[in-house]
Design a protein around this motif. Sequence first.
Motif, PDB file in Angstrom:
ATOM      1  N   PRO A  12     -43.470  35.357 -36.799  1.00 20.44           N
ATOM      2  CA  PRO A  12     -43.530  36.678 -37.419  1.00 20.44           C
ATOM      3  C   PRO A  12     -42.514  36.864 -38.530  1.00 20.44           C
ATOM      4  N   VAL A  13     -42.429  35.949 -39.475  1.00 17.22           N
ATOM      5  CA  VAL A  13     -41.514  36.114 -40.589  1.00 17.22           C
ATOM      6  C   VAL A  13     -42.206  36.827 -41.733  1.00 17.22           C
ATOM      7  N   PHE A  14     -43.517  36.726 -41.810  1.00 16.90           N
ATOM      8  CA  PHE A  14     -44.307  37.385 -42.840  1.00 16.90           C
ATOM      9  C   PHE A  14     -45.655  37.656 -42.231  1.00 16.90           C
ATOM     10  N   CYS A  15     -46.513  38.369 -42.957  1.00 13.11           N
ATOM     11  CA  CYS A  15     -47.845  38.627 -42.411  1.00 13.11           C
ATOM     12  C   CYS A  15     -48.875  38.579 -43.511  1.00 13.11           C
ATOM     13  N   LEU A  19     -54.471  36.795 -41.187  1.00 14.15           N
ATOM     14  CA  LEU A  19     -53.905  35.964 -40.115  1.00 14.15           C
ATOM     15  C   LEU A  19     -53.219  36.790 -39.060  1.00 14.15           C
ATOM     16  N   LEU A  20     -52.650  37.925 -39.434  1.00 14.81           N
ATOM     17  CA  LEU A  20     -51.895  38.722 -38.493  1.00 14.81           C
ATOM     18  C   LEU A  20     -52.456  40.138 -38.482  1.00 14.81           C
ATOM     19  N   SER A  21     -52.576  40.695 -37.300  1.00 14.87           N
ATOM     20  CA  SER A  21     -53.130  42.034 -37.212  1.00 14.87           C
ATOM     21  C   SER A  21     -52.109  43.088 -37.614  1.00 14.87           C
ATOM     22  N   GLY A  22     -50.839  42.760 -37.622  1.00 14.77           N
ATOM     23  CA  GLY A  22     -49.803  43.694 -38.044  1.00 14.77           C
ATOM     24  C   GLY A  22     -48.721  42.954 -38.784  1.00 14.77           C
ATOM     25  N   PRO A 236     -59.316  26.171 -52.755  1.00 14.28           N
ATOM     26  CA  PRO A 236     -58.919  24.764 -52.584  1.00 14.28           C
ATOM     27  C   PRO A 236     -57.639  24.577 -51.801  1.00 14.28           C
ATOM     28  N   VAL A 237     -56.871  25.656 -51.611  1.00 19.47           N
ATOM     29  CA  VAL A 237     -55.569  25.508 -50.951  1.00 19.47           C
ATOM     30  C   VAL A 237     -55.375  26.576 -49.897  1.00 19.47           C
ATOM     31  N   ALA A 242     -42.695  27.053 -44.318  1.00 25.18           N
ATOM     32  CA  ALA A 242     -41.660  26.529 -43.428  1.00 25.18           C
ATOM     33  C   ALA A 242     -40.515  27.539 -43.420  1.00 25.18           C
ATOM     34  N   THR A 243     -40.153  27.993 -42.229  1.00 24.51           N
ATOM     35  CA  THR A 243     -39.209  29.099 -42.083  1.00 24.51           C
ATOM     36  C   THR A 243     -37.809  28.668 -41.712  1.00 24.51           C
ATOM     37  N   GLY A 244     -37.639  27.416 -41.317  1.00 32.14           N
ATOM     38  CA  GLY A 244     -36.377  26.967 -40.748  1.00 32.14           C
ATOM     39  C   GLY A 244     -36.453  26.857 -39.244  1.00 32.14           C
ATOM     40  N   ALA A 245     -37.322  27.651 -38.622  1.00 30.34           N
ATOM     41  CA  ALA A 245     -37.537  27.568 -37.179  1.00 30.34           C
ATOM     42  C   ALA A 245     -38.879  26.953 -36.837  1.00 30.34           C
ATOM     43  N   GLY A 246     -39.742  26.793 -37.812  1.00 32.45           N
ATOM     44  CA  GLY A 246     -41.086  26.263 -37.605  1.00 32.45           C
ATOM     45  C   GLY A 246     -41.913  26.554 -38.840  1.00 32.45           C
ATOM     46  N   SER A 247     -43.161  26.956 -38.636  1.00 33.29           N
ATOM     47  CA  SER A 247     -44.009  27.214 -39.796  1.00 33.29           C
ATOM     48  C   SER A 247     -45.196  28.070 -39.408  1.00 33.29           C
ATOM     49  N   ALA A 248     -45.884  28.568 -40.423  1.00 30.36           N
ATOM     50  CA  ALA A 248     -47.144  29.280 -40.240  1.00 30.36           C
ATOM     51  C   ALA A 248     -47.993  29.047 -41.483  1.00 30.36           C
ATOM     52  N   THR A 249     -49.285  29.312 -41.361  1.00 29.16           N
ATOM     53  CA  THR A 249     -50.229  29.046 -42.440  1.00 29.16           C
ATOM     54  C   THR A 249     -50.834  30.355 -42.934  1.00 29.16           C
ATOM     55  N   ILE A 250     -50.914  30.501 -44.256  1.00 32.46           N
ATOM     56  CA  ILE A 250     -51.566  31.660 -44.871  1.00 32.46           C
ATOM     57  C   ILE A 250     -52.856  31.183 -45.524  1.00 32.46           C
ATOM     58  N   LEU A 251     -53.961  31.790 -45.153  1.00 30.49           N
ATOM     59  CA  LEU A 251     -55.243  31.511 -45.782  1.00 30.49           C
ATOM     60  C   LEU A 251     -55.512  32.515 -46.892  1.00 30.49           C
ATOM     61  N   ASP A 252     -56.400  32.157 -47.802  1.00 26.46           N
ATOM     62  CA  ASP A 252     -56.870  33.108 -48.796  1.00 26.46           C
ATOM     63  C   ASP A 252     -57.399  34.356 -48.086  1.00 26.46           C
ATOM     64  N   LYS A 253     -57.131  35.517 -48.670  1.00 28.92           N
ATOM     65  CA  LYS A 253     -57.459  36.765 -47.980  1.00 28.92           C
ATOM     66  C   LYS A 253     -58.950  36.951 -47.735  1.00 28.92           C
TER      67      LYS A 253
END
Length: 465
Positions: A12-15, A19-22, A236-237, A242-253
């Motif tokens: 939960p570093v960004f949303c 991908l995230l409901s909140g 295409p992308v 990478a957050t320093g504690a792990g990672s998360a993926t952002i898809l096109d909206k």
Amino acid sequence: MKITSQNKLLLPVFCSAFLLSGCWLDSDDDKAVEPVELATSANVRVVHASPDAPTVDIIIGGTPISQKLDLDYQDATAWYAIAPNTYEISVEANLPGDDANVLTFSPALVGSQTYTILAIGSVGQGTLEALVVENTLTPVTAGNVRAQIVHAAPNAPEVDVYVTAPDTLLSAEQPLATLAYKGFTGQVEVPAGDYQIRITPAGSTTVVFDSGTLALAAGSDLLISATQNVVTGSSPVSLVVATGAGSATILDKDTPAEIRAVHAVADAPAVDIIANNALTLFDGAPFKGATSYIEVAAGDYLIDVAADADNSIVVIDDAAITLTAGMRYTAIANNTLALIDLDLIIDTPRKIATAAQVRIFHASQATPNVDIYVTADGEITDVSPAFSDVPYATGALAETGYVQLPAGDYVVTVTPTGTKTEAIETGVLSLAAGEIYTAFAVDGDMEGAAPQLILLDGFVVPQAN
């Protein structure tokens, strides 16, 4: 009816709206994700950015990074603190039956520095390599977020990257950076808040990736990699953060979901599958029929399964399903017409260059528990089953999961559990590395007939809708 599903935890570093409901936006600096290593250490993390590579293990100076074994595509380790020195760093691919060293290099690691090592390129094309992004370890200015962007998508051209307030017109903005493959920006600090990341071909304002609104928390220190999209949608992308504690993926909206249908009810007529009482997803699917995938908007749906000849005969009424952006699904009608079931199965679209991926389902309600053999020649007399005592389950269809096999010729044999009596034998199947294969064991065409297989994906080309 039953629906099976899968959830993915995201940091939960960004949303992102898809991908995230909140959103999580924390302005309290002492809660931000920061490296916790001593300032005198060298700090290493690894980002898996090779789209056709299997999961990998990272070995530094002969010691695996135990915090993140089986690092998967679009995933990153946390920071790993190590004494300054020159180390051999190896990337070991997890292959069927064994691991193999696919990448080795020996960087000199300096104290008070951070090193993000991105495994980039293609295994299948022989272009796998390490890209190292080095920075000095310093704190993020209070109230700010720090970000650095890397172009790590081997099939994407040179691009312009825009980071703006949400919904800002690109024609009024200059790109933050123009990046070719393997290029990266410096570290940039901006006030914490809401931002939008958009990517265009260099020199163009045609958006090929749009993050939607992202809430970036004060104190966050992010490395954002544009990686090859391997899920649904035309972008295409997708972004790996990478957050320093792990990672998360952002898809096109605007990333859609994809769904296909399989008719596995032997005593049922051809059926239509209808969403929200209005949209016909599939028309006239016959027993053993399988459609191609179609794109649909992510969201909640009510699904009806009705007789193709007369839609007033509804055998499944308003089954609630939720389809997630970027996910691919198989909806399979199974059991008998009187007890008809609908299972929603999550499929994987990512192919691995080093192995064939095979998944087998027990979807024959008339067949008791089975043993499944996978052999080179079909001889099972002195062989133990690869999967034993697999039931037909009404809670969720039993399956083998995706099993990785070396490329080659195989025979799949299915027997009643504890016997060597063949209920199904496929004959020789030639399996290729870089392919996905799916099979459903279903009832025979008539009551009392032997079970049979519906073969999908790499086995055969699915029928058109």
